[in-house]
Design an enzyme around this catalytic site. Structure first.
Site, mmCIF file in Angstrom:
data_model
loop_
_atom_site.group_PDB
_atom_site.id
_atom_site.type_symbol
_atom_site.label_atom_id
_atom_site.label_comp_id
_atom_site.label_asym_id
_atom_site.label_seq_id
_atom_site.Cartn_x
_atom_site.Cartn_y
_atom_site.Cartn_z
ATOM 1 N N HIS A 39 0.841 -1.197 0.000
ATOM 2 C CA HIS A 39 0.000 0.000 0.000
ATOM 3 C C HIS A 39 0.879 1.252 0.000
ATOM 4 C CE1 HIS A 39 0.455 -1.080 4.351
ATOM 5 N NE2 HIS A 39 0.946 0.136 4.332
HETATM 6 C C1 T46 Z 1 2.699 1.129 6.968
HETATM 7 C C2 T46 Z 1 3.506 -0.097 7.256
HETATM 8 C C3 T46 Z 1 4.971 0.192 7.452
HETATM 9 C C4 T46 Z 1 -4.971 0.058 12.935
HETATM 10 O O1 T46 Z 1 -6.132 -0.191 13.331
HETATM 11 N N1 T46 Z 1 -4.244 1.089 13.499
HETATM 12 C C5 T46 Z 1 -2.988 1.389 13.095
HETATM 13 O O2 T46 Z 1 -2.366 2.339 13.636
HETATM 14 C C6 T46 Z 1 -2.399 0.632 12.033
HETATM 15 C C7 T46 Z 1 -1.010 0.945 11.546
HETATM 16 C C8 T46 Z 1 -3.140 -0.396 11.485
HETATM 17 N N2 T46 Z 1 -4.388 -0.675 11.922
HETATM 18 C C9 T46 Z 1 -5.131 -1.803 11.352
HETATM 19 C C10 T46 Z 1 -5.424 -1.730 9.861
HETATM 20 C C11 T46 Z 1 -5.495 -3.197 9.472
HETATM 21 O O3 T46 Z 1 -6.802 -3.689 9.738
HETATM 22 O O4 T46 Z 1 -4.325 -2.980 11.536
HETATM 23 C C12 T46 Z 1 -4.506 -3.879 10.440
HETATM 24 C C13 T46 Z 1 -3.178 -4.238 9.803
HETATM 25 O O5 T46 Z 1 -2.697 -3.094 9.085
HETATM 26 P P1 T46 Z 1 -1.922 -3.217 7.696
HETATM 27 O O6 T46 Z 1 -2.404 -4.422 6.959
HETATM 28 O O7 T46 Z 1 -1.993 -1.896 6.999
HETATM 29 O O8 T46 Z 1 -0.435 -3.515 8.211
HETATM 30 P P2 T46 Z 1 0.917 -3.476 7.375
HETATM 31 O O9 T46 Z 1 1.938 -4.140 8.200
HETATM 32 O O10 T46 Z 1 0.727 -3.979 5.979
HETATM 33 O O11 T46 Z 1 1.266 -1.893 7.242
HETATM 34 C C14 T46 Z 1 1.619 -1.135 8.381
HETATM 35 C C15 T46 Z 1 0.851 0.196 8.394
HETATM 36 O O12 T46 Z 1 -0.565 -0.063 8.304
HETATM 37 C C16 T46 Z 1 1.252 1.094 7.251
HETATM 38 O O13 T46 Z 1 0.777 2.408 7.509
HETATM 39 O O14 T46 Z 1 3.199 2.060 6.345
HETATM 40 O O15 T46 Z 1 3.019 -0.854 8.376
#
Ligand code: T46
Length: 141
Positions: A50
């Protein structure tokens, strides 16, 4: 590409390890509104996939080895976080993928904004459209 690698200020004590620290508005160019960390990942895990529209973040890996692949729609850069003193500041508009090269590596992130799902672009074609829009806007203004 809008990223920067910094070395954190670190104080080492003989035989007692090191203490590293990061200060908002001093070491990072933003006020830190949120901190999150990703842990408990097996080796080989891929996360990310993303980009962000506005968010700026600082990533560091206090334990382990994580590869961050950044993509601005034209070229890609690979950054290895494998030193607790190394931190990566990522501006908006970059697609990111993260790969866990070592089990239980920890990814810590300091973010410029509160969590907002509307700031995410999770579709690569939509990301490329966004990049084109931003470039067109920059040419006009
Ligand atoms: C990024 C990379 C480096 C929340 O509810 N609160 C939060 O502060 C964050 C960061 C995520 N979430 C939720 C959103 C999704 O339902 O946690 C779940 C997993 O998030 P995501 O699939 O986006 O995780 P990553 O590891 O792919 O990405 C994360 C960050 O989301 C993103 O901003 O830059 O780490």
């Amino acid at each position: 590409m809008d990223y920067n690698i910094i070395t954190t200020k670190t104080i080492s004590a003989n035989g007692m390890g090191s203490l590293s620290f990061i200060e908002g508005m001093r070491d990072v160019p933003f006020e830190i509104k949120r901190i999150y960390y990703i842990h408990g990942c097996p080796k080989g895990v891929h996360r990310g996939g993303h980009a962000h529209i506005k968010l700026t973040q600082m990533l560091f890996c206090p334990y382990g080895k994580i590869e961050i692949i950044l993509d601005d729609g034209t070229e890609k850069s690979s950054i290895i976080l494998d030193d607790p003193r190394k931190a990566l500041i990522i501006g908006p508009g970059l697609w990111r993928d993260m790969i866990w090269h070592k089990k239980d590596s920890v990814l810590c992130v300091a973010a410029s904004e509160y969590y907002d799902e509307k700031d995410y672009i999770r579709d690569y074609d939509a990301f490329l459209c966004h990049v084109r829009e931003v470039k067109r806007y920059d040419r006009v203004y």
